[in-house]
Scaffold this active site. Structure first.
Site, PDB file in Angstrom:
ATOM      1  N   HIS A 168      -2.011  -7.744   9.060  1.00  0.00           N
ATOM      2  CA  HIS A 168      -0.772  -7.789   8.267  1.00  0.00           C
ATOM      3  C   HIS A 168      -0.730  -9.051   7.396  1.00  0.00           C
ATOM      4  O   HIS A 168      -0.288  -9.011   6.249  1.00  0.00           O
ATOM      5  CB  HIS A 168       0.467  -7.724   9.165  1.00  0.00           C
ATOM      6  CG  HIS A 168       0.500  -6.496  10.025  1.00  0.00           C
ATOM      7  ND1 HIS A 168       1.334  -6.368  11.099  1.00  0.00           N
ATOM      8  CD2 HIS A 168      -0.211  -5.336   9.957  1.00  0.00           C
ATOM      9  CE1 HIS A 168       1.133  -5.175  11.669  1.00  0.00           C
ATOM     10  NE2 HIS A 168       0.200  -4.541  11.000  1.00  0.00           N
ATOM     11  N   HIS A 213       2.636   2.023   6.121  1.00  0.00           N
ATOM     12  CA  HIS A 213       2.089   0.961   6.966  1.00  0.00           C
ATOM     13  C   HIS A 213       0.581   1.115   7.133  1.00  0.00           C
ATOM     14  O   HIS A 213      -0.146   0.115   7.197  1.00  0.00           O
ATOM     15  CB  HIS A 213       2.774   0.895   8.336  1.00  0.00           C
ATOM     16  CG  HIS A 213       2.269  -0.262   9.133  1.00  0.00           C
ATOM     17  ND1 HIS A 213       2.728  -1.552   8.926  1.00  0.00           N
ATOM     18  CD2 HIS A 213       1.253  -0.365  10.031  1.00  0.00           C
ATOM     19  CE1 HIS A 213       2.039  -2.383   9.695  1.00  0.00           C
ATOM     20  NE2 HIS A 213       1.130  -1.688  10.382  1.00  0.00           N
ATOM     21  N   HIS A 263      -8.268   0.818  12.007  1.00  0.00           N
ATOM     22  CA  HIS A 263      -8.977  -0.461  11.868  1.00  0.00           C
ATOM     23  C   HIS A 263     -10.491  -0.309  12.028  1.00  0.00           C
ATOM     24  O   HIS A 263     -11.263  -0.909  11.276  1.00  0.00           O
ATOM     25  CB  HIS A 263      -8.447  -1.458  12.888  1.00  0.00           C
ATOM     26  CG  HIS A 263      -6.980  -1.712  12.739  1.00  0.00           C
ATOM     27  ND1 HIS A 263      -6.422  -2.166  11.554  1.00  0.00           N
ATOM     28  CD2 HIS A 263      -5.953  -1.547  13.597  1.00  0.00           C
ATOM     29  CE1 HIS A 263      -5.113  -2.279  11.717  1.00  0.00           C
ATOM     30  NE2 HIS A 263      -4.799  -1.911  12.931  1.00  0.00           N
ATOM     31  N   ASP A 291      -2.100  -1.783   6.437  1.00  0.00           N
ATOM     32  CA  ASP A 291      -3.196  -2.155   7.345  1.00  0.00           C
ATOM     33  C   ASP A 291      -4.540  -2.096   6.617  1.00  0.00           C
ATOM     34  O   ASP A 291      -5.361  -3.008   6.739  1.00  0.00           O
ATOM     35  CB  ASP A 291      -3.277  -1.159   8.517  1.00  0.00           C
ATOM     36  CG  ASP A 291      -2.309  -1.473   9.640  1.00  0.00           C
ATOM     37  OD1 ASP A 291      -1.820  -2.608   9.726  1.00  0.00           O
ATOM     38  OD2 ASP A 291      -2.059  -0.557  10.450  1.00  0.00           O
TER      39      ASP A 291
HETATM   40 ZN   LIG Z   1      -0.483  -2.596  11.289  1.00  0.00          ZN
END
Ligand SMILES: [Zn+2]
Length: 304
Positions: free
Chosen positions: A77, A235, A262, A239
């Site tokens: 973030h 969001h 991720h 990310d």
């Molecule tokens: Zn996040």
């Protein structure tokens, strides 16, 4: 289009998502070509940890850097805010093994960096230009393709009554203004059952509705509801922007992703960097020819 750092050092204290303990965070200006560097202020003589995709070791719930045995977790973030504001050179000192969660979005970091102000440096800003498509795929996928500018497209696929089917795809045409207005305040989200399981393992002790959208089997539990109808997928783009900045430069390309996270974002970055035929490093002599607009440009001071 020159490199940028912050004008003055600035600090903030937040809560660690996993520890639930206060974490001090400091930002310091850095010279040209330093890049983004982390340092642990609680470990004497700790080595600086460069924000590099090759140092990402664990992507369970966040992107975590490990270098020489030292860890800085939950960097995405903050890196998203840094990428969004077009900061090239910055030292981040943190007093724990995780970046504080703040409100679960990038907005508090954006506010802090804007407070510090920016300073244009006497060297051209370097971009990584994607010159051929690269895709990574498991059952989900993510790709970067050549594009004049930087565009991010993301699709999620949650079969949940609280996550509207009509709001599971989003697109961001990257500029600092669009980032701040459309993306930076989108919060992370979690399912109540997962949070309870994490707590039993002494994780997510700082997690609450102050720093996440929390969903049970049916509803969003936060009284104030969502900040955007499509806050979940926004969001995910936030990310991705942070994860992709671990490539080391702002990107010129189009990012498309389906249910990525991720781990896959990191795999994509490593895949691109693994072959020099995938990219070029480019600069722009002036702000007019640069396909990306950063703000604020007024009030910048030029530093040698
Ligand atoms: Zn996040």
């Amino acid at each position: 289009m020159n490199q940028r750092t912050i004008k003055t050092a600035i600090a903030v204290t937040g809560i660690g998502l996993h520890s639930g303990q206060p974490v001090d965070l400091e930002f310091h200006p850095q010279p040209i070509d330093t890049g983004i560097v982390f340092e642990r202020s609680d470990i004497e003589g700790s080595q600086p940890i460069p924000a590099s995709a090759f140092l990402v070791q664990d992507t369970m719930m966040s992107s975590n850097l490990v270098f020489g045995g030292t860890r800085v977790g939950t960097v995405e973030h903050l890196l998203s805010a840094i990428a969004g504001l077009g900061v090239d050179n910055l030292l981040i000192r943190v007093s724990a093994s995780e970046i504080p969660i703040m409100d679960g979005s990038a907005a508090p970091f954006v506010a802090l960096l804007l407070d510090a102000g920016f300073c244009e440096q006497d060297a051209l800003k370097k971009f990584i230009k994607i010159v051929r498509p690269v895709r990574v795929k498991v059952d989900k996928w993510a790709e970067l393709r050549p594009y004049e500018g930087f565009e991010l497209n993301f699709e999620i696929d949650f079969d949940h009554p609280a996550i509207d089917k009509d709001f599971q795809h989003a697109q961001l045409q990257f500029s600092t203004q669009n980032f701040i207005e459309q993306l930076s305040s989108a919060r992370t989200f979690g399912f109540l059952r997962d949070i309870e399981a994490l707590r039993q393992n002494n994780l997510a002790l700082g997690g609450s509705m102050d720093n996440a959208i929390v969903i049970d089997e049916v509803n969003i539990l936060n009284e104030e509801g969502l900040r955007f109808n499509d806050e979940f997928v926004r969001h995910k783009i936030l990310d991705a922007l942070g994860d992709l900045y671990l490539i080391g430069y702002p990107i010129l390309g189009r990012f498309n992703a389906y249910k990525s996270g991720h781990a896959l974002n990191n795999l994509l970055v490593r895949e691109i960097l693994s072959d020099h035929n995938n990219f070029e490093i480019v600069t722009f002599d002036d702000n007019v020819t640069c396909p990306i607009q950063y703000l604020p440009l007024e009030g910048l001071t030029v530093e040698g």
